[in-house]
Write an enzyme that holds these catalytic residues in place. Structure first.
Site, PDB file in Angstrom:
ATOM      1  N   ALA A  63       0.846  -1.194   0.000  1.00 32.50           N
ATOM      2  CA  ALA A  63       0.000   0.000   0.000  1.00 32.50           C
ATOM      3  C   ALA A  63       0.883   1.246   0.000  1.00 32.50           C
ATOM      4  O   ALA A  63       2.096   1.176   0.211  1.00 32.50           O
ATOM      5  CB  ALA A  63      -0.909  -0.009   1.229  1.00 32.50           C
ATOM      6  N   GLY A 109      -0.440  -4.930   0.913  1.00 35.64           N
ATOM      7  CA  GLY A 109      -1.657  -4.707   0.143  1.00 35.64           C
ATOM      8  C   GLY A 109      -1.619  -5.371  -1.214  1.00 35.64           C
ATOM      9  O   GLY A 109      -2.664  -5.696  -1.784  1.00 35.64           O
ATOM     10  N   GLU A 112      -2.790  -8.831  -0.589  1.00 36.32           N
ATOM     11  CA  GLU A 112      -4.218  -8.754  -0.275  1.00 36.32           C
ATOM     12  C   GLU A 112      -5.042  -8.546  -1.545  1.00 36.32           C
ATOM     13  O   GLU A 112      -6.121  -9.132  -1.704  1.00 36.32           O
ATOM     14  CB  GLU A 112      -4.457  -7.639   0.743  1.00 36.32           C
ATOM     15  CG  GLU A 112      -3.906  -8.007   2.126  1.00 36.32           C
ATOM     16  CD  GLU A 112      -3.964  -6.862   3.116  1.00 36.32           C
ATOM     17  OE1 GLU A 112      -4.584  -7.034   4.186  1.00 36.32           O
ATOM     18  OE2 GLU A 112      -3.384  -5.795   2.831  1.00 36.32           O
ATOM     19  N   GLU A 132       3.583  -6.188   7.022  1.00 36.45           N
ATOM     20  CA  GLU A 132       3.090  -4.994   7.720  1.00 36.45           C
ATOM     21  C   GLU A 132       3.630  -4.849   9.141  1.00 36.45           C
ATOM     22  O   GLU A 132       3.768  -3.723   9.649  1.00 36.45           O
ATOM     23  CB  GLU A 132       1.553  -5.004   7.754  1.00 36.45           C
ATOM     24  CG  GLU A 132       0.897  -4.747   6.413  1.00 36.45           C
ATOM     25  CD  GLU A 132       0.677  -6.009   5.601  1.00 36.45           C
ATOM     26  OE1 GLU A 132      -0.080  -5.959   4.621  1.00 36.45           O
ATOM     27  OE2 GLU A 132       1.271  -7.068   5.942  1.00 36.45           O
TER      28      GLU A 132
END
Length: 668
Positions: A63, A109, A112, A132
């Protein structure tokens, strides 16, 4: 404005390409572009399946962390988060099969996003992971709920709590990836998409609860995010998907606003900022480093030679004595054999790396190497002699570097005919492992030499931090008052084990007295002789007394501690009899404040004097070279969390002279 996401149709397969260089970060703009492209292709009757692929060198490496920083700074609520869940749910709910094509990395991300797709294919060299926790967070876009449904709770727990990526082969075995594409990824993904008949939603896959106690045992230190990640993953085995997602979101938000997350994100960006040296443009010409010479086959020289060889750079390793050369090569071989035994390196690769290191007693071929790194005994006299010698031998465009940890680079450069080619490269022990290199620019050092040293550090997979020339540079300059306070505390009544325990409880990787014993009391004594403290300053006598008693640390079996045959430290009453001058009770709080605030006060002086460019550079040096706890962000970041006024007031109470920056912060 550049289009972050594009789409096209290849016969009956839609292709979505993410173009957000350099790593295709999953920003709000990318998410919105994915949603729009997916809806357009879903509505196209000619399209039977969709492939999502990353443009450039990678799929999606995570992300956009900058968006999290903005949320933290504004202390905003969850409503300002990028639209992860709405977009990923829309992808998962698409009526047409979606195949995620992974090359490079799918991290955070990125993984994900990939798991929200119905199928995943990857290149053989791709990696996937949920890192993360390394910035104090847990996966926040469904990772803790979808990953257990693909890989099982135990594997998901390990990936989410430890944060290490896995290879495409491992991902295939775990069920995260459906196929490895050996040839062209896009063509392979399109062919795969044409074969699948219908979507397969990850959220609908069964998940079985599992015992993750073994993963919990691997967690060390005081990091809170890994524990939180395990709680979220474990819930995937007991809660319906939507409830698990809500729990994940609550935990993620709590982590995002924690002090640990703020510190770890600061550290993340600080590491990337050190590469920016204001007066050295990005396009500065570099010297080419194809070969190297290292002088000194001791612990440091051998480690530096290994670091160079690991990067594919041939090394001439010189020492003055055959016995020293033999010991050095034996230590190098032992280190590589340990890597082979631990499964980190193939035997053939280890032999290749050893073969790139050529031990020798003379100077033969030193006139051809591109950089010479001196790693001899820490004596200005000896280092000057070495540099005067190599100045006569090295080619004119050869960089002359010193591994000195404290000494004057300008004085060393002055004995050569080319001070502009001289630079400090202070590696940290063991140099083949530790990530930090302090790059010390002298008054005359040319900018291309500095830029080349920075580039070489990156080639060696290390973090180079440029500092200016002064005694001890940044790291050791700050370390000395920290060590001094630890010794004074012993003299005032604390025990070595209490001092070290208080500071390891604070988060330091090792206590200062254990560090002194490991480095060698004799080393600290010699530094004290070469650079005596200012007249009238408070000076601990501990090192002088231990040195006089022949207690040099681990190497002699006794220092601040006594050591058994396995070098295990043991309390020694003889040390207290030798060193203590008083017997007052000292709290752990006082120990931490005196040692850490001494470190911070000296760091502020280093900034004032321009030895370090930025406070964040100091933080990187201490996080990567001195074992300062990452979850506290580094000494200067920690100072801000404590409050500069408090640190100023305590330094005054301790009888120290506060740095001007602390005085200014106090408004006095």
């Amino acid at each position: 404005m550049e289009t972050l996401v594009t789409y096209s149709v290849r016969d009956d397969v839609g292709v979505i390409v993410i173009n957000n260089p350099p790593v295709n970060a999953l920003s709000s703009g990318v998410l919105e572009g994915l949603r729009d492209a997916m809806h357009a292709l879903e509505a196209n009757a000619a399209v039977r399946a969709i492939v999502v692929i990353g443009g450039g060198k990678t799929f999606v490496a995570g992300a956009d962390i900058n968006q999290f920083v903005e949320i933290i700074r504004s202390d905003a609520a969850r409503g300002t988060m990028p639209p992860f869940h709405s977009v990923l749910n829309a992808i998962e709910d698409c009526a047409k099969p979606i195949v995620m094509a992974i090359h490079g990395t799918a991290l955070g991300g990125g993984l994900e996003l990939a798991m929200a797709g119905h199928y995943r294919v990857a290149t053989p060299d791709a990696q996937v992971g949920q890192p993360e926790v390394k910035i104090g967070l847990i996966p926040g876009a469904g990772g803790t709920q979808r990953l257990p449904r693909l890989a099982g709770v135990a594997r998901a727990a390990e990936m989410c709590a430890l944060g290490e990526p896995i290879s495409a082969k491992e991902a295939l075995a775990a069920g995260i990836v459906d196929k490895i594409v050996e040839a062209d990824l896009l063509e392979g993904a399109i062919a795969f998409a044409r074969k699948v008949e219908k979507p397969r939603r990850t959220r609908d896959l069964p998940v079985t609860p599992a015992d993750i106690s073994e993963v919990r045992k691997k967690l060390r230190g005081k990091l809170t995010a890994p524990v939180a990640a395990l709680d979220a993953v474990e819930a995937a085995g007991t809660l319906p998907f939507d409830e698990g997602i809500r729990l994940e979101a609550d935990i993620f938000e709590r982590c995002l606003h924690s002090d640990q997350c703020k510190a770890l994100i600061h550290a993340f960006f600080a590491e990337r900022t050190v590469a920016k040296v204001p007066d050295i443009p990005k396009d500065t010409a570099l010297y080419t480093i194809r070969s190297a010479g290292v002088i000194g086959a001791g612990t440091m020289g051998g480690g530096i030679a290994m670091a160079l060889s690991n990067a594919g750079i041939p090394v001439l390793l010189k020492d003055a004595e055959q016995a020293a050369l033999d010991r050095g090569m034996a230590a190098i071989r032992k280190n590589y054999e340990r890597s082979v035994k631990g499964g980190r390196l193939m035997a053939a690769a280890a032999e290749e790396r050893i073969a790139r290191i050529s031990p020798q007693l003379g100077w033969q071929a030193f006139d051809h190497v591109d950089i010479i790194i001196e790693a001899v005994f820490e004596s200005l006299k000896i280092k000057k002699q070495v540099f005067a010698e190599i100045d006569k031998i090295a080619k004119r465009d050869c960089i002359l570097a010193s591994n000195t940890s404290t000494l004057d680079i300008d004085a060393i450069a002055a004995v050569t005919s080319r001070p502009q080619m001289v630079i400090g490269t202070h590696f940290f022990s063991p140099a083949n492992v530790m990530r930090l290199v302090e790059i010390v620019r002298g008054r005359a050092t040319d900018k291309p030499v500095i830029a080349t040293a920075m580039a070489l550090a990156k080639t060696l997979k290390k973090i180079g931090v440029v500092v200016r020339n002064a005694f001890g540079f940044v790291g050791n300059r700050m370390m000395f008052p920290y060590m001094e306070q630890a010794q004074l505390l012993i003299e005032e009544g604390a025990t070595p084990e209490q001092v070290d325990r208080a500071l390891t409880d604070f988060g330091m990787a090792m206590g200062p007295l254990a560090v002194a014993d490991l480095s060698g009391i004799d080393v600290f004594w010699r530094i004290g002789q070469e650079f005596p403290p200012p007249v009238g300053s408070t000076q601990a006598e501990a090192v002088d007394k231990l040195y006089a008693a022949g207690r040099y640390g681990q190497k002699t079996g006794a220092g601040f501690y006594r050591y058994d045959e396995n070098r295990k430290p043991l309390p020694d009453p003889a040390v207290l009899a030798l060193l203590q001058k008083a017997h007052r009770a000292i709290s752990d709080e006082e120990i931490v404040e005196r040692c850490i605030y001494a470190l911070i006060n000296e760091g502020a002086k280093v900034l004032e004097e321009g030895i370090a460019m930025r406070a964040s550079d100091i933080d990187v040096i201490y996080l990567t070279g001195y074992g300062f706890p990452a979850y506290r962000g580094g000494p200067m970041f920690y100072a801000d969390t404590v409050g500069l006024k408090k640190i100023h007031d305590r330094t005054v109470e301790f009888g120290w002279t506060p740095a001007a920056l602390l005085i200014a912060a106090n408004g006095t």
